[in-house]
Structures are given as structure tokens and as C-alpha cells.
Design a protein around this motif. Structure first.
Motif, mmCIF file in Angstrom:
data_model
loop_
_atom_site.group_PDB
_atom_site.id
_atom_site.type_symbol
_atom_site.label_atom_id
_atom_site.label_comp_id
_atom_site.label_asym_id
_atom_site.label_seq_id
_atom_site.Cartn_x
_atom_site.Cartn_y
_atom_site.Cartn_z
ATOM 1 N N HIS A 266 -3.584 -1.821 5.389
ATOM 2 C CA HIS A 266 -3.037 -0.701 4.628
ATOM 3 C C HIS A 266 -1.860 -0.079 5.385
ATOM 4 O O HIS A 266 -1.819 -0.127 6.613
ATOM 5 C CB HIS A 266 -4.148 0.327 4.366
ATOM 6 C CG HIS A 266 -5.360 -0.290 3.729
ATOM 7 N ND1 HIS A 266 -6.473 -0.647 4.458
ATOM 8 C CD2 HIS A 266 -5.595 -0.674 2.452
ATOM 9 C CE1 HIS A 266 -7.365 -1.204 3.637
ATOM 10 N NE2 HIS A 266 -6.853 -1.243 2.420
ATOM 11 N N ASP B 210 -8.643 -5.410 8.803
ATOM 12 C CA ASP B 210 -9.045 -5.564 7.403
ATOM 13 C C ASP B 210 -8.113 -6.458 6.582
ATOM 14 O O ASP B 210 -8.274 -6.566 5.366
ATOM 15 C CB ASP B 210 -9.224 -4.193 6.727
ATOM 16 C CG ASP B 210 -8.080 -3.232 6.994
ATOM 17 O OD1 ASP B 210 -7.070 -3.654 7.586
ATOM 18 O OD2 ASP B 210 -8.204 -2.055 6.610
ATOM 19 N N GLY C 68 -9.065 0.038 10.387
ATOM 20 C CA GLY C 68 -9.988 -0.468 9.375
ATOM 21 C C GLY C 68 -10.601 -1.813 9.750
ATOM 22 O O GLY C 68 -10.211 -2.452 10.739
HETATM 23 N N1 6DK Z 1 -7.785 3.942 -2.893
HETATM 24 C C1 6DK Z 1 -7.899 2.098 6.479
HETATM 25 O O1 6DK Z 1 -8.532 0.855 6.534
HETATM 26 C C2 6DK Z 1 -8.379 2.916 5.285
HETATM 27 O O2 6DK Z 1 -6.519 1.858 6.410
HETATM 28 C C3 6DK Z 1 -8.159 2.250 3.936
HETATM 29 C C4 6DK Z 1 -8.404 3.246 2.832
HETATM 30 C C5 6DK Z 1 -8.347 2.603 1.475
HETATM 31 C C6 6DK Z 1 -8.719 3.624 0.448
HETATM 32 C C7 6DK Z 1 -8.730 3.051 -0.922
HETATM 33 C C8 6DK Z 1 -8.611 4.172 -1.911
HETATM 34 C C9 6DK Z 1 -7.359 4.847 -3.821
HETATM 35 C C10 6DK Z 1 -7.973 6.036 -4.030
HETATM 36 C C11 6DK Z 1 -7.485 6.909 -4.970
HETATM 37 C C12 6DK Z 1 -6.366 6.598 -5.713
HETATM 38 C C13 6DK Z 1 -5.746 5.387 -5.491
HETATM 39 C C14 6DK Z 1 -6.248 4.516 -4.556
HETATM 40 F F1 6DK Z 1 -7.610 4.008 7.783
HETATM 41 C C15 6DK Z 1 -8.224 2.845 7.772
HETATM 42 F F2 6DK Z 1 -9.508 3.036 7.856
HETATM 43 F F3 6DK Z 1 -7.839 2.160 8.801
HETATM 44 O O3 6DK Z 1 -9.178 5.207 -1.795
#
Ligand code: 6DK
Ligand code: ZN
Length: 370
Positions: free
Chosen positions: A182, A268, A310
Motif C-alpha cells: 500500500h 503484504d 503490513g
Molecule cells: N480500504 C498497511 O498494510 C495497511 O499498509 C493497509 C490498509 C488497507 C485498508 C483497506 C481499506 C478502504 C477503506 C475505506 C474506503 C476505501 C478503501 F499500514 C499497513 F498496515 F502497513 O480500509
């Protein structure tokens, strides 16, 4: 060359609770509760594997401490720190800012121990006790901006560490490499106007946060040119990531000449991870880390510190981290990736033209780094 290792059982006590896996559960609307995707399991198993494979003998254990208010405030606004504290004080916990980032009861102190664990590694490097290090911390940090938490992140651990290295240890130029699947948007935003911190993020294009981490995001004002993004198409694997490392990350580091390299080690982007759609294997993490170790040797006396971000596959995350740690320590353990034969085909996946285009676009920006 010594490698420091930070871990604390409290990291596993950061309580993300039950949700619908990642968004708030609501049984009245038919949204079933489940263990939150960012739960202790993958990290607990990683710590256990590090013990079981004999690697502890190669590591210098560094005790974490809690980051102080002064240290947090080098990056975050007083209102954000207070918000996390208030949410943490609630008996049932609360949220860090976006409604998807749980703050458990007591997580304020745990988040300070996560940031402080990384600070302890920075100090150990500055003191010459270690050259490389790994902080196996929770909660993660790279999405947190100055004034809000998001994406499971409360405080931006790596940004706090960069400021610490600059303020207390005279390391002027800091490079932050982030290969979590991400976008490292929080880190990027914090240093966007700052030419002394180079941020480079390799991530799945338009994954999380939505509409963030595009190639044209390069910094503002004096920081222009000092933010780099390589948004890799979903389905990118070993060849694409290695190409991005060789064409973008390493040349950028060579141009920037950092005093310290910090790595946001999200694992990840591996092929088993449920939170992204990339195809990396332990072999990819090994090769990418080797390139960074070589760059650090060439540029900054080997100084390279990784912080965990992550990584959501409980069974594969530990082997990805082990590959990183083996390269940081320059050793191999008696444990080989047990899934290597299962994923062998993924490593053979060639570089595709649309992946190469994305990488070339980012590589074109490297000459602008000063
Ligand atoms: N999506 C990470 O691995 C965290 O980078 C990843 C977080 C992903 C969240 C997915 C999510 C949405 C929510 C709402 C609206 C659109 C998309 F930070 C680390 F842990 F490293 O919530
Ligand atoms: Zn991630």
C-alpha cells in the motif's frame, strides 16, 4: 557488522478487536463480526520463527522504550496525539481517524512503544552498536499523517525515526524506502516539502489509500523531486519489483547519497496476502533486501534500519521477514522457505510491458533528485 532486533510482547496486545475483518461489523445490517485483519498472529508467528530458526544468536536484542511527547510532536500535531490518547482511554477503545483503524484500550502506550522501538534502533546505529536493524512492531505507521491516523496506523513510526536521526544524531539526509503493498502516503505527506528526506514508495497502483501514490506525486516547494512513487499494476511479481529496485530505487539512492536508509518493510505484496494482489515470494524479498544492503554499504556505512508494516498471511509473512533478516545479518539459517516449491512459478513470471512502462515513468524522475 551487527544487526539489532526489537520486539516486545506488548506489541501483540494492541487490540484491534472484532470487526468485519477490516470494516466495522454491524450485525443489524448483516455485516458479520470477524477477527480484525491487522491482528497479532502474523507477527507473533514471525517472532517465533526468528527464535526457532536460530537467528536470535545472530541478533543483538535492543529493548524498546516509549517515544516521548517531544518525539511524537516532531511529526504529529498536538491534537492528533491527544486524539489517540483519548481514544485509548476509552474502555472499549476507539478509532485513529478514518473509521477503519482501531485504537484499543491502552493502545496509546503500545503505539509509543512501537515508535520508540524504532528510535532505540536509530540510537544504536548512531552509537555504532549495530549497523542494521529490524523492529518487529505493531501497530504499523506509514499511513499516519501529521494530524490523523488511517489504514490501521496510529503514529508514523518511520517518520518519527527519521526526525530523531536528524535532530539528535546529526544524520542530515534520510532515505525512506517503502515496499509495503500500500502507498506510504503518510510518510510522503509529512516530508513532501522537505528536501532532506527522500521518500520512495513501491506499491500496488490505486490500492490503498484510493487515488494516492501516483508517479506525478513528487513533492512540493523545496521538496520537489524528493518524493518518488512506483505504482505497480495489480499482478506484479518478482521481475517487476526487481526491475523497479534496479531502475528506480537504487539509482535514486545513489543520487541522493543518504546518511541513513530506513525501510518500511510491509511484506503484504507477497502472493499469499489477502490485502493486495501482488505476487512476491521470499526470494523477491531476499533479492530486494540484498540490493538495499549493498546500497547502504556503498553510501552510508551500511546503515539500514527496517520497520515492520503490513503482512497479513499468518503462514507466509514469517518467511518473508526471515528472508529480509537473513540479508540484513548476512547469514542463512537452517530454515528454508517451505513454500518455495509451491510458488516457484511466480518467480518465473516475466516483466510485462505495462509494468515496465510504470517503472520507466518513475525512473525518468530520478535525475531530478539533488
Ligand atoms: N480500504 C498497511 O498494510 C495497511 O499498509 C493497509 C490498509 C488497507 C485498508 C483497506 C481499506 C478502504 C477503506 C475505506 C474506503 C476505501 C478503501 F499500514 C499497513 F498496515 F502497513 O480500509
Ligand atoms: Zn500494506
Amino acid at each position: 557488522m551487527t544487526t539489532g532486533y526489537v520486539f516486545h510482547p506488548e506489541y501483540l496486545w494492541h487490540d484491534t478487536g472484532t470487526s468485519a475483518g477490516l470494516l466495522p461489523a454491524d450485525p443489524t445490517a448483516g455485516v458479520q463480526p470477524a477477527v480484525h485483519i491487522e491482528n497479532p498472529e502474523a507477527k507473533r508467528r514471525t517472532h517465533e520463527l526468528i527464535h526457532a530458526c536460530g537467528l536470535m544468536a545472530e541478533l543483538l536484542v535492543i529493548e524498546p522504550r516509549r517515544a516521548t511527547m517531544t518525539e511524537l510532536l516532531r511529526v504529529h500535531t498536538p491534537a492528533h496525539v491527544q486524539h489517540i490518547r483519548d481514544q485509548s482511554d476509552l474502555r472499549g477503545g476507539g478509532d485513529a481517524g478514518d473509521g477503519f483503524s482501531p485504537v484499543g484500550h491502552g493502545s496509546y502506550d503500545i503505539a509509543r512503544l512501537a515508535a520508540g522501538g524504532l528510535l532505540a534502533l536509530v540510537t544504536a546505529v548512531a552509537d555504532g552498536d549495530i549497523t542494521t536493524g529490524y523492529a518487529l512492531t505493531r501497530p504499523p505507521g506509514h499511513h499516519a499523517t501529521a494530524d490523523t491516523g488511517m489504514g490501521f496506523c496510529l503514529f508514523n513510526n518511520i517518520a518519527i525515526a527519521a526526525r530523531h536521526a536528524q535532530t539528535l544524531h546529526g544524520m542530515t539526509r534520510i532515505a525512506i524506502v517503502d515496499w509495503d503493498a500500500h502507498h506510504g502516503n503518510g510518510t510522503q505527506t509529512i516530508f513532501y516539502p522537505d528536501p532532506t528526506v527522500l521518500t520512495i514508495s513501491l506499491h500496488q497502483a490505486n490500492c490503498f489509500p484510493p487515488d494516492s501514490g501516483w508517479t506525478h506525486e513528487n513533492g512540493i516547494a523545496d521538496g520537489t523531486g524528493h518524493a518518488l512513487n512506483v505504482p505497480l499494476p495489480a499482478g506484479s511479481g518478482h521481475a517487476a519489483y526487481l526491475h523497479a529496485m534496479r531502475q528506480v530505487v537504487i539509482p535514486a539512492l545513489d543520487r541522493f547519497r543518504p546518511d541513513l536508509i530506513l525501510l518500511a518493510n510491509g511484506v503484504d505484496a507477497n502472493v499469499f496476502d489477502p490485502m493486495a494482489r501482488q505476487m512476491l515470494t521470499t526470494s523477491t524479498y531476499r533479492h530486494m533486501t540484498r540490493l538495499l544492503v549493498d546500497a547502504a554499504d556503498r553510501l552510508c556505512h551500511g546503515r539500514l534500519i527496517a520497520v515492520h508494516e503490513g503482512g497479513y498471511s499468518p503462514f507466509y509473512t514469517p518467511y518473508c521477514v526471515l528472508a529480509v533478516l537473513e540479508e540484513l545479518t548476512g547469514t542463512t539459517t537452517r530454515v528454508a522457505d517451505p513454500f518455495a516449491t509451491v510458488v516457484a512459478g511466480y518467480t518465473a513470471e516475466p516483466l510485462r510491458p505495462h509494468q515496465q512502462d510504470a517503472i520507466d515513468a518513475a525512473a525518468a524522475l530520478v535525475p531530478h533528485i539533488t
